[in-house]
Design an enzyme around this catalytic site. Structure first.
Site, mmCIF file in Angstrom:
data_model
loop_
_atom_site.group_PDB
_atom_site.id
_atom_site.type_symbol
_atom_site.label_atom_id
_atom_site.label_comp_id
_atom_site.label_asym_id
_atom_site.label_seq_id
_atom_site.Cartn_x
_atom_site.Cartn_y
_atom_site.Cartn_z
ATOM 1 N N GLY A 188 0.848 -1.194 0.000
ATOM 2 C CA GLY A 188 0.000 0.000 0.000
ATOM 3 C C GLY A 188 0.878 1.237 0.000
ATOM 4 N NE ARG A 189 -2.166 5.500 2.740
ATOM 5 C CZ ARG A 189 -3.425 5.133 2.841
ATOM 6 N NH1 ARG A 189 -4.280 5.442 1.905
ATOM 7 N NH2 ARG A 189 -3.842 4.449 3.886
ATOM 8 N NE ARG A 274 -1.438 -0.847 15.011
ATOM 9 C CZ ARG A 274 -1.014 0.361 14.622
ATOM 10 N NH1 ARG A 274 0.242 0.564 14.304
ATOM 11 N NH2 ARG A 274 -1.858 1.375 14.581
ATOM 12 C CG ASP A 298 8.727 1.635 15.102
ATOM 13 O OD1 ASP A 298 9.369 2.058 16.088
ATOM 14 O OD2 ASP A 298 7.780 2.252 14.582
ATOM 15 C CG HIS A 322 4.457 2.159 17.793
ATOM 16 N ND1 HIS A 322 3.328 1.396 18.017
ATOM 17 C CD2 HIS A 322 4.241 2.790 16.612
ATOM 18 C CE1 HIS A 322 2.474 1.564 17.021
ATOM 19 N NE2 HIS A 322 3.015 2.416 16.152
ATOM 20 C CB ILE A 323 9.700 6.233 17.072
ATOM 21 C CG1 ILE A 323 10.824 5.315 16.557
ATOM 22 C CG2 ILE A 323 9.735 6.304 18.592
ATOM 23 C CD1 ILE A 323 12.224 5.879 16.746
ATOM 24 N N GLY A 324 7.531 5.103 14.369
ATOM 25 C CA GLY A 324 7.428 5.213 12.908
ATOM 26 C C GLY A 324 6.995 6.585 12.424
ATOM 27 C CB SER A 325 3.941 8.429 12.662
ATOM 28 O OG SER A 325 3.516 8.232 13.998
HETATM 29 O O1 LIG Z 1 -0.745 5.688 13.069
HETATM 30 C C1 LIG Z 1 -0.490 4.526 13.417
HETATM 31 O O2 LIG Z 1 -1.241 3.578 13.147
HETATM 32 C C2 LIG Z 1 0.708 4.268 14.197
HETATM 33 O O3 LIG Z 1 1.103 3.161 14.380
HETATM 34 C C3 LIG Z 1 1.444 5.421 14.777
HETATM 35 O O4 LIG Z 1 1.869 6.254 13.802
#
Ligand SMILES: O=C(O)C(=O)CO
Length: 357
Positions: A188-189, A274, A298, A322-325
């Protein structure tokens, strides 16, 4: 006998009723909405909610999650719920909120913490934040892949713990990215944005597996273009496997013993989607026994991962919190989109970004 007085009385009655119901409608649309925001979020979102002048805001203004009991209490009677991925939005919570609840808006792209069937049963739209975190998450995926493959965390630790001796030809080497095959699960994106970022490193082949072919996303790539393959082929042929799947009943635990046993012994597995898509016991075994070379995660189950978790004992496993964003502008964009979703839901408009119920 004249009916005029009776007719006048009726006209008066009818017009009073029309006025009354219009008033009631206006009052309903002008009624202030009770909303609950479950965490400290970027201030821009709070300003949007306050500026709307139509909301009475209850704000759990803390960096720590609202305790479940407190949430169940405070959600009672709200019209809109602005939540995070740490809150479980299930039947119990929706019942506690009550039938007036008009919208649930999560400040995340993932919505596996929200029971969509329960929301659908109650006709409640669910907003989320796709798109605005694609770049940040794809960049973090590449950073994590490089950190794992080039052993950055392990190597930096050696500098501080005295393990850095003389320059040694065989020390701190990892598998080569240039000329490799990268397998992307979930195209996906974010999956395609990862491929776009990895291409300049000289990746020879991109493979992708998804429930359906995504030619429109392949088109977004320069060469080499990604080839659609089945999962088994991807596991067998990829040197790097990156996971970008939503967590669903179908994907839960899909990276398990069976999957790792098909991967190459020099394979690097990276997951920024996830934690629930991975069977962590099986991953631990695969890393410990050298079935695969390394992993960068992550996301885990649970989050945070307990300090005594076996995965944290492994040098070939890099774990991030969990710092992806976690880029400032990205988090602000997520918070703002979640606020806009909430306001739209309160007035019965289409949400700018609504999860498919
Ligand atoms: O937005 C989400 O689903 C995350 O995992 C945090 O950016």
């Amino acid at each position: 006998m004249s009916y005029a007085p009776f007719a006048r009385l009726c006209r008066g009655f009818v017009s009073r009723r029309v006025v009354n119901s219009t008033l009631a409608r206006n009052m309903a649309s002008e009624r202030r909405h009770k909303i609950l925001v479950t965490r400290r979020v970027p201030q821009a979102a709070i300003e949007i909610l306050k500026d709307s002048k139509s909301c009475d805001l209850d704000h759990w203004d803390s960096d720590d999650p609202i305790p479940r009991g407190e949430l169940l209490n405070r959600v009672s009677g709200v019209d809109g719920l602005y939540c995070l991925l740490t809150e479980k939005i299930d039947a119990e919570l929706l019942d506690a909120a009550g039938p007036q609840l008009k919208v649930v808006s999560t400040m995340s792209v993932g919505f596996d913490h929200v029971s969509l069937p329960e929301a659908a049963k109650r006709g409640i739209p669910v907003g989320h934040t796709p798109g605005v975190l694609t770049d940040a998450t794809a960049t973090l995926t590449v950073a994590l892949l490089l950190a794992t493959q080039r052993r950055l965390i392990e190597a930096a630790a050696e500098v501080k713990n005295g393990g850095w001796g003389t320059w040694k030809p065989l020390w701190m080497c990892g598998p080569t990215l240039m000329g490799s095959t990268v397998g992307i699960v979930g195209f996906g994106r974010i999956g395609v944005a990862v491929a776009q970022r990895l291409a300049p490193f000289g990746v020879a082949r991109f493979l992708y597996a998804d429930v359906e072919k995504k030619p429109e996303n392949v088109e977004k790539m320069v060469t080499p273009k990604a080839e659609h393959v089945d999962m088994e082929t991807l596991f067998k042929e990829a040197d790097f496997v990156t996971a970008h799947t939503a967590l669903t009943q179908e994907t839960a635990g899909m990276f398990n013993k069976g999957a790792f046993s098909k991967m190459k012994s020099n394979a690097v597995f990276v997951n920024t989607s996830r934690g629930g898509v991975v069977n962590q016991d099986d991953l631990y075994e695969a890393l410990k026994t050298g079935q695969i070379w390394g992993a960068g995660l992550d996301v885990t189950v649970p989050e945070p991962l307990p300090l005594d978790h076996p995965l944290l004992t492994l040098k070939n496993c890099v774990v991030l919190p969990h710092i992806g964003s976690a880029e400032e502008s990205t988090r602000e964009a997520m918070a703002v989109l979640a606020a806009k979703n909430l306001l739209a839901g309160l007035t019965g408009e289409n949400l700018p970004a609504q999860a498919k119920l």
